[in-house]
Design an enzyme around this catalytic site. Sequence first.
Site, PDB file in Angstrom:
ATOM      1  N   MET A 275      12.802  24.574   3.488  1.00 32.81           N
ATOM      2  CA  MET A 275      12.026  23.817   2.627  1.00 32.81           C
ATOM      3  C   MET A 275      12.714  23.219   1.481  1.00 32.81           C
ATOM      4  O   MET A 275      12.376  22.123   1.152  1.00 32.81           O
ATOM      5  CB  MET A 275      11.158  25.163   1.812  1.00 32.81           C
ATOM      6  CG  MET A 275       9.980  24.410   0.865  1.00 32.81           C
ATOM      7  SD  MET A 275       9.108  25.585  -0.049  1.00 32.81           S
ATOM      8  CE  MET A 275       8.034  26.328   1.004  1.00 32.81           C
TER       9      MET A 275
ATOM     10  N   LYS B 229       0.841  -1.317   0.067  1.00 30.95           N
ATOM     11  CA  LYS B 229      -0.161  -0.007   0.231  1.00 30.95           C
ATOM     12  C   LYS B 229       0.763   1.180   0.092  1.00 30.95           C
ATOM     13  O   LYS B 229       2.106   1.058   0.244  1.00 30.95           O
ATOM     14  CB  LYS B 229      -0.696  -0.058   1.239  1.00 30.95           C
ATOM     15  CG  LYS B 229      -0.385   0.021   2.495  1.00 30.95           C
ATOM     16  CD  LYS B 229      -1.093  -0.290   3.799  1.00 30.95           C
ATOM     17  CE  LYS B 229      -0.374  -0.051   4.945  1.00 30.95           C
ATOM     18  NZ  LYS B 229      -1.006  -1.009   6.032  1.00 30.95           N
TER      19      LYS B 229
ATOM     20  N   ARG C 210     -10.840   0.172  14.655  1.00 29.25           N
ATOM     21  CA  ARG C 210     -10.518   0.998  13.543  1.00 29.25           C
ATOM     22  C   ARG C 210     -11.676   0.454  12.481  1.00 29.25           C
ATOM     23  O   ARG C 210     -12.623   1.264  12.110  1.00 29.25           O
ATOM     24  CB  ARG C 210      -9.236   0.992  13.216  1.00 29.25           C
ATOM     25  CG  ARG C 210      -8.803   1.924  11.970  1.00 29.25           C
ATOM     26  CD  ARG C 210      -7.368   1.855  11.787  1.00 29.25           C
ATOM     27  NE  ARG C 210      -6.887   0.588  11.284  1.00 29.25           N
ATOM     28  CZ  ARG C 210      -5.566   0.387  10.768  1.00 29.25           C
ATOM     29  NH1 ARG C 210      -4.813   1.104  10.899  1.00 29.25           N
ATOM     30  NH2 ARG C 210      -5.313  -0.876  10.438  1.00 29.25           N
TER      31      ARG C 210
ATOM     32  N   TYR D 184      16.867  29.364  10.360  1.00 26.63           N
ATOM     33  CA  TYR D 184      15.583  29.990  10.567  1.00 26.63           C
ATOM     34  C   TYR D 184      15.232  30.232  12.177  1.00 26.63           C
ATOM     35  O   TYR D 184      15.778  29.176  12.740  1.00 26.63           O
ATOM     36  CB  TYR D 184      14.185  29.345  10.142  1.00 26.63           C
ATOM     37  CG  TYR D 184      13.892  29.734   8.858  1.00 26.63           C
ATOM     38  CD1 TYR D 184      13.727  31.198   8.244  1.00 26.63           C
ATOM     39  CD2 TYR D 184      14.001  28.784   7.752  1.00 26.63           C
ATOM     40  CE1 TYR D 184      13.520  31.282   6.816  1.00 26.63           C
ATOM     41  CE2 TYR D 184      13.889  29.093   6.494  1.00 26.63           C
ATOM     42  CZ  TYR D 184      13.441  30.273   6.064  1.00 26.63           C
ATOM     43  OH  TYR D 184      13.471  30.441   4.692  1.00 26.63           O
TER      44      TYR D 184
HETATM   45  C1  PLP Z   1      -0.278  -1.893   6.857  1.00 24.51           C
HETATM   46  C2  PLP Z   1      -0.959  -3.015   7.479  1.00 24.51           C
HETATM   47  C3  PLP Z   1      -0.119  -4.290   7.496  1.00 24.51           C
HETATM   48  C4  PLP Z   1       1.409  -4.132   7.658  1.00 24.51           C
HETATM   49  O1  PLP Z   1       2.081  -3.581   8.726  1.00 24.51           O
HETATM   50  P1  PLP Z   1       3.392  -3.699   8.897  1.00 24.51           P
HETATM   51  O2  PLP Z   1       3.742  -3.166  10.409  1.00 24.51           O
HETATM   52  O3  PLP Z   1       3.850  -2.360   7.748  1.00 24.51           O
HETATM   53  O4  PLP Z   1       4.154  -4.874   8.517  1.00 24.51           O
HETATM   54  C5  PLP Z   1      -0.750  -5.441   8.053  1.00 24.51           C
HETATM   55  N1  PLP Z   1      -2.224  -5.255   8.049  1.00 24.51           N
HETATM   56  C6  PLP Z   1      -2.826  -4.369   8.136  1.00 24.51           C
HETATM   57  C7  PLP Z   1      -4.386  -4.342   8.304  1.00 24.51           C
HETATM   58  C8  PLP Z   1      -2.363  -3.105   7.392  1.00 24.51           C
HETATM   59  O5  PLP Z   1      -3.010  -2.040   7.418  1.00 24.51           O
END
Ligand code: PLP
Length: 343
Positions: free
Chosen positions: A296, A32, A127, A248
Amino acid sequence: STRIDIDLGAILHNAKVLRAVAGDKHVMAVVKADAYGHGSVPVATHIESAVDAFAVALIEEAVTLRDADVTKPILVLEGPHCAADLALCVHLNIWPTLHRADQLAWCHALTEKPAQVWLKIDTGMHRLGFQPAQAQSISQQLKADGIKTVVAMSHLAAAETPDSDLSIAQKTTWDAATTNWEGETSLHNSAATLLATPARSVWARIGYALYGGQIEGHEPNARLKPAMTLASSVLATRRIAQGDSVGYGGRWTAGRESVIATVPVGYGDGYPWAAADGTPVAIGEHLVPLAGRVSMDMITIDVTDCGEISHDMPVTLWGNQPHVDTVARHAGTIGYELMTRLT
Ligand SMILES: *Cc1c(COP(=O)(O)O)cnc(C)c1O
């Protein structure tokens, strides 16, 4: 000169290491968010033969992989957002996660069903997912509807601390929900896989570790190789007097006569604005401290102890050294965020 180098060979190496760590579990590579910033198509095509399936957050991400001729199963972690998404899953052989009642209704209404769905159970993350007590009956309804395989899945909220009250409560709930489960199960992410957390999980869903990320609060696993290098080079240098400030707000002040090198990378590129003075930056063989606020498009580093510094000398913001997790700690964030938000 500022660039991201991605070592696909390191990701393949990590996939093989993690497969060995996972033992007889199936390995699902989580790609993802553009493979955590590493490029979902190049990553997935490079490691496809070494993993059993992929996971993405959104159906659009799965379609991108199918368009690139990725043929292994792809799980969509957020599930369908509308009925048309679910029809697309069937058409492209994408596994949907089902976590909400209207997704079940869309599934019921389909004439052609997905071969496999993953049923998300809320064991305490709060969630996504169904109540644990509902899982068995929903699974039976789905099977009565003609879906052959229903995989039980849940997600740990504190996988880095398997002995915490939260993890123990989640494991107890998960264990009760999946006792006598007819079919496969999936609980483990990177941390649970690396820590070999004892819990039912036929599938391991592995993201961060695949890219060389380490588990917070644990000894780093030396076999995992960081795949991403954020690199640049020196743009300018100057000598400043004791008491002069840099950048800054004048946040950093020279405690002695100092040499400052300016590097053309900043928060506009994804280097964290929150990075504190002292955040390590590699230049040649040296690790030197960030000195002054991140701009930046530029940062300033204290190279007083490095000997001769020339323009165009290579600089590494993260990679093998310093590790992205170290930079993240100095910026009050996690390596996951640094990897995924480079522009
Ligand atoms: C992103 C995600 C993972 C992977 O988690 P990592 O800590 O990156 O291995 C697994 N399961 C779900 C539901 C996730 O959203």
